[in-house]
Scaffold this motif. Sequence first.
Motif, PDB file in Angstrom:
ATOM      1  N   PHE A  16       0.835  -1.198   0.000  1.00  0.00           N
ATOM      2  CA  PHE A  16       0.000   0.000   0.000  1.00  0.00           C
ATOM      3  C   PHE A  16       0.873   1.253   0.000  1.00  0.00           C
ATOM      4  O   PHE A  16       0.660   2.181  -0.793  1.00  0.00           O
ATOM      5  N   LEU A  17       1.881   1.282   0.876  1.00  0.00           N
ATOM      6  CA  LEU A  17       2.759   2.442   0.980  1.00  0.00           C
ATOM      7  C   LEU A  17       3.548   2.646  -0.310  1.00  0.00           C
ATOM      8  O   LEU A  17       3.710   3.779  -0.780  1.00  0.00           O
ATOM      9  N   THR A  18       4.031   1.561  -0.895  1.00  0.00           N
ATOM     10  CA  THR A  18       4.811   1.658  -2.133  1.00  0.00           C
ATOM     11  C   THR A  18       3.970   2.207  -3.285  1.00  0.00           C
ATOM     12  O   THR A  18       4.416   3.087  -4.033  1.00  0.00           O
ATOM     13  N   VAL A  19       2.743   1.687  -3.419  1.00  0.00           N
ATOM     14  CA  VAL A  19       1.871   2.146  -4.502  1.00  0.00           C
ATOM     15  C   VAL A  19       1.527   3.622  -4.323  1.00  0.00           C
ATOM     16  O   VAL A  19       1.551   4.402  -5.289  1.00  0.00           O
ATOM     17  N   VAL A  20       1.214   4.028  -3.080  1.00  0.00           N
ATOM     18  CA  VAL A  20       0.902   5.430  -2.810  1.00  0.00           C
ATOM     19  C   VAL A  20       2.094   6.314  -3.147  1.00  0.00           C
ATOM     20  O   VAL A  20       1.945   7.403  -3.725  1.00  0.00           O
ATOM     21  N   MET A  21       3.303   5.858  -2.816  1.00  0.00           N
ATOM     22  CA  MET A  21       4.510   6.624  -3.103  1.00  0.00           C
ATOM     23  C   MET A  21       4.682   6.825  -4.605  1.00  0.00           C
ATOM     24  O   MET A  21       4.928   7.953  -5.078  1.00  0.00           O
ATOM     25  N   VAL A  22       4.543   5.744  -5.368  1.00  0.00           N
ATOM     26  CA  VAL A  22       4.737   5.822  -6.818  1.00  0.00           C
ATOM     27  C   VAL A  22       3.666   6.705  -7.460  1.00  0.00           C
ATOM     28  O   VAL A  22       3.979   7.584  -8.277  1.00  0.00           O
ATOM     29  N   VAL A  23       2.417   6.490  -7.086  1.00  0.00           N
ATOM     30  CA  VAL A  23       1.321   7.269  -7.681  1.00  0.00           C
ATOM     31  C   VAL A  23       1.480   8.756  -7.381  1.00  0.00           C
ATOM     32  O   VAL A  23       1.322   9.604  -8.275  1.00  0.00           O
ATOM     33  N   SER A  24       1.784   9.090  -6.116  1.00  0.00           N
ATOM     34  CA  SER A  24       1.925  10.504  -5.749  1.00  0.00           C
ATOM     35  C   SER A  24       3.116  11.149  -6.435  1.00  0.00           C
ATOM     36  O   SER A  24       3.047  12.315  -6.850  1.00  0.00           O
ATOM     37  N   ALA A  25       4.213  10.414  -6.573  1.00  0.00           N
ATOM     38  CA  ALA A  25       5.404  10.968  -7.219  1.00  0.00           C
ATOM     39  C   ALA A  25       5.161  11.209  -8.707  1.00  0.00           C
ATOM     40  O   ALA A  25       5.594  12.234  -9.260  1.00  0.00           O
ATOM     41  N   VAL A  26       4.452  10.301  -9.363  1.00  0.00           N
ATOM     42  CA  VAL A  26       4.223  10.413 -10.804  1.00  0.00           C
ATOM     43  C   VAL A  26       3.167  11.460 -11.133  1.00  0.00           C
ATOM     44  O   VAL A  26       3.313  12.228 -12.100  1.00  0.00           O
ATOM     45  N   LEU A  27       2.107  11.534 -10.325  1.00  0.00           N
ATOM     46  CA  LEU A  27       0.983  12.410 -10.667  1.00  0.00           C
ATOM     47  C   LEU A  27       1.131  13.846 -10.160  1.00  0.00           C
ATOM     48  O   LEU A  27       0.451  14.741 -10.672  1.00  0.00           O
ATOM     49  N   ALA A  56      -4.295   9.821  -3.302  1.00  0.00           N
ATOM     50  CA  ALA A  56      -3.759   8.523  -3.718  1.00  0.00           C
ATOM     51  C   ALA A  56      -3.975   7.479  -2.632  1.00  0.00           C
ATOM     52  O   ALA A  56      -4.318   6.324  -2.924  1.00  0.00           O
ATOM     53  N   ALA A  57      -3.799   7.885  -1.374  1.00  0.00           N
ATOM     54  CA  ALA A  57      -3.998   6.954  -0.260  1.00  0.00           C
ATOM     55  C   ALA A  57      -5.453   6.501  -0.182  1.00  0.00           C
ATOM     56  O   ALA A  57      -5.735   5.322   0.043  1.00  0.00           O
ATOM     57  N   ALA A 185       9.189  16.634 -14.268  1.00  0.00           N
ATOM     58  CA  ALA A 185       8.544  15.323 -14.137  1.00  0.00           C
ATOM     59  C   ALA A 185       9.101  14.536 -12.958  1.00  0.00           C
ATOM     60  O   ALA A 185       8.449  13.620 -12.451  1.00  0.00           O
ATOM     61  N   MET A 186      10.304  14.867 -12.489  1.00  0.00           N
ATOM     62  CA  MET A 186      10.939  14.145 -11.385  1.00  0.00           C
ATOM     63  C   MET A 186      10.724  14.823 -10.038  1.00  0.00           C
ATOM     64  O   MET A 186      11.223  14.349  -9.014  1.00  0.00           O
ATOM     65  N   SER A 187       9.976  15.926 -10.005  1.00  0.00           N
ATOM     66  CA  SER A 187       9.844  16.704  -8.770  1.00  0.00           C
ATOM     67  C   SER A 187       9.177  15.907  -7.652  1.00  0.00           C
ATOM     68  O   SER A 187       9.496  16.079  -6.476  1.00  0.00           O
ATOM     69  N   GLY A 188       8.231  15.028  -7.999  1.00  0.00           N
ATOM     70  CA  GLY A 188       7.599  14.202  -6.978  1.00  0.00           C
ATOM     71  C   GLY A 188       8.593  13.298  -6.279  1.00  0.00           C
ATOM     72  O   GLY A 188       8.561  13.133  -5.058  1.00  0.00           O
TER      73      GLY A 188
END
Length: 294
Positions: A16-27, A56-57, A185-188
């Motif tokens: 859950f934490l990993t997916v939230v991290m990736v989604v928030s960083a990308v979006l 995202a969470a 694009a890398m700011s997240g």
Amino acid sequence: MQNRNFKIFLFGVPIFLTVVMVVSAVLSPPVFYLVEGLAPDRWPFKRVFNRVLMVAAVLCLVPWLKLLNAYSWDVLGLRLSRGWWRGLYYGWMIGVLQVVILGGVHLLFGARVWNWELEPGSFMGYVASGIAVGLIEEFIFRGGLCLSLRELPQRALIIVIVLGSTFFALVHFPHAEHLPGSVTAMSGWVMWGDLGRQFLDPADVIQRWCGLWLAGICLCVAAIRTGSLWLPIGIHAGWVCGIKSNNQMSDATAEATGILWGGHPLDGVVAWVFLLILLVWLLKGKVPRVEYST
């Protein structure tokens, strides 16, 4: 079913934490560009990043609840049963009074000084902000990650409370700084890197993490003992309102930098004592019970 749900929790939290991290960083960058186009220079990237992280969470919680078969408001502790508002009101009063009393102790011993900048309009905004934050975060951390597993055996439930509160503390401990330079694009990922670096200071981790962890434990116990989220939502909202108001009415002094005071209303040894008192009351005291069905 109980063993299955427990395994889902143990393996699901890091996923859950990993997916939230990736989604928030990308979006976060594209959402920032959209917001900037609609309202230029109004929302800094830090604020957009935090909002995307929260959304995202919530979205990532949906498949989690599906796996746990936690579909109803009863299971998640949000049923509007008779007198639900009392839990919300009493919780809010508890949270605000705790911060007010703790802030008074800080003032008494010179850890904070008055500045008298709080305005009525700002206070009402803090009330609304506290309720919104309390509702969303309690739905995630105490509803999806705690009450949905309340039928587990006691030992397993204690593990859920301890690990869930650890997750809660880890998410809340760091505060990303304002992004240097322009948004790319890398700011997240830059923001997540900044959050991670803050864990490299052991003294700061202990000083701030312990209070957040105890706060998470208190909120979990409040949810389990009442069978609903209304009391923990109220406490959480009261803390947010009290802390924001406290920061407008007073400033931390040099005396507040050590582990005794922490510089923040829920940091430091003094705050831990107040949280432990609240925890004992939640465990042993008479709290309003809301019956639920499964």
